[in-house]
Design an enzyme around this catalytic site. Sequence first.
Site, PDB file in Angstrom:
ATOM      1  N   GLU B  47       9.476 -20.157 -14.320  1.00  0.00           N
ATOM      2  CA  GLU B  47       9.585 -18.964 -13.857  1.00  0.00           C
ATOM      3  C   GLU B  47       8.224 -17.968 -14.297  1.00  0.00           C
ATOM      4  O   GLU B  47       8.150 -16.884 -13.892  1.00  0.00           O
ATOM      5  CB  GLU B  47      10.798 -18.161 -14.346  1.00  0.00           C
ATOM      6  CG  GLU B  47      10.762 -18.250 -16.042  1.00  0.00           C
ATOM      7  CD  GLU B  47      11.521 -19.340 -16.524  1.00  0.00           C
ATOM      8  OE1 GLU B  47      11.671 -20.550 -16.031  1.00  0.00           O
ATOM      9  OE2 GLU B  47      12.266 -19.119 -17.691  1.00  0.00           O
ATOM     10  N   ASN B  48       7.281 -18.469 -15.012  1.00  0.00           N
ATOM     11  CA  ASN B  48       6.077 -17.777 -15.250  1.00  0.00           C
ATOM     12  C   ASN B  48       5.256 -17.901 -13.985  1.00  0.00           C
ATOM     13  O   ASN B  48       4.140 -17.274 -14.096  1.00  0.00           O
ATOM     14  CB  ASN B  48       5.423 -18.423 -16.448  1.00  0.00           C
ATOM     15  CG  ASN B  48       5.052 -19.655 -16.438  1.00  0.00           C
ATOM     16  OD1 ASN B  48       5.764 -20.314 -16.163  1.00  0.00           O
ATOM     17  ND2 ASN B  48       4.016 -20.084 -16.866  1.00  0.00           N
TER      18      ASN B  48
END
Lengths: 266, 209
Positions: B47-48
């Site tokens: 998710e980064n």
Amino acid sequence: MRDADADAGAAKEPRYLPRRMSLATASPPTGRHQHKVVATVEEALADVKDGARIMVGGFGLSGNAEALIAGVVKKGVKDLTLISNNAGNLGKGLNAWLEAGIVRRFIGSYIGTNEALHRAMAAGTVEVEMTPQGTFIERIRAAGAGIPAFFTPTGAGTVVAEGKETRVFDGREHVLESALHADFALVRARKADRFGNLRFYRTARNFSPVMCSAASVSIVEADEIVENGAIDPDDVHLPGIFVHRLLEVREHEDAFEYRNTRKRPA
Amino acid sequence: MVWSKEQMAARAAQEIGAGSIVNLGIGLPTMVADYLPADLGVWFHSENGLLGMGPFPYEGDEDSQIINAGKQTVTIVPGGSIFDSAASFGMIRGRHVDLAILGAMQIAANGDLANWAIPGGKVMGIGGAMDLASGAKRILVMTTHVTNKGEPKLVERCTYPLTAKGCVNRILSELAVIDVTPEGFRLVELAPGVSEAEVRQKTGAPLAV
């Protein structure tokens, strides 16, 4: 400072919608997109004042604007509202702001092993607002895109929704979240041209381009500044309209948080 | 015999369909990637801002600017892509991620998940947990069946702060595979040598078979 219109100084109420300008003036209004490149950290941070709301890009220690982060501490401003996913870690990055005691309020999504922040919270010197990471960046995106608030399913039925308006869409509960604006954004880019078109490197991109859109003044620390035209228009990650000041910094520590590897096959 | 962590990871890998987009939570779920056939065409989302996450780099190849959401150094597979956090969470919230495998502190019989805070404990933050739990199409929880104090993690109602309501589809513990159904927990599979009675005794809510 050549940028005469960069007036976003001390704490103001965040404004989400651009003010309309009158055309009935003697001379055309001054834009902010003629001269952006500055030579020093001091010049880049010249108008940062006590009480400012500052967004800082980076996911933990990855993608940190190291010179600008250090420059804010050196400048000696205080009572800052820091808007960043984490606030540094392992004594590095934004931990320097916490250790210098210049952060009054922190808005972010994760603390984890950040001992400097745990200490500041325990001492009661920093007020912390925790937001789900996706809501955090969407609030910032909304501010940059002129959207004052939005409904999201994330956080419905949890502590995040407490005190907030909720509404059911398609049978599912959603939470009303508001835009998140800042006076300044401090971000790191791999490459910038003189207009401020940016390219980022790998997962150092994270929150940075979106933060640039949501700040009154966005200040970019680029590894390299090139002439306009040197970045192909199709390769621009963030258009220069969202960038107001550029500083070239060639050397960075780029610290590791968790250095995981595997054995190379023989 | 309970499943070892490695056996749990191998069992979880069987939950991943060909050609799916998968987000692996920090800790035990991370191990699942090692048990997938290379030709399954699975893409890992971090998710980064990374789709097409590969294994840890070879010694000497690590780059502090190529990390996963646990801030560990990783690699990018051919076909991988990088994007900003708003796009990344749009993928999650917009139901484009097929499966998220998450850890848990408590799971309730109605599918509520608590995995980010212990009352009175050190606040670690929310990170991407709430977005993943409420946004991924399917949620598989990987967890020990009881806490280190021996208390059930599968409960009637969560007493810890919620991550998301009614989000959990399936639970994989060292003892069993259990589904969350409209009627509550339902036993799907037992680890070899584990009895139904043991699972029932360590589960804090009714368990259908």
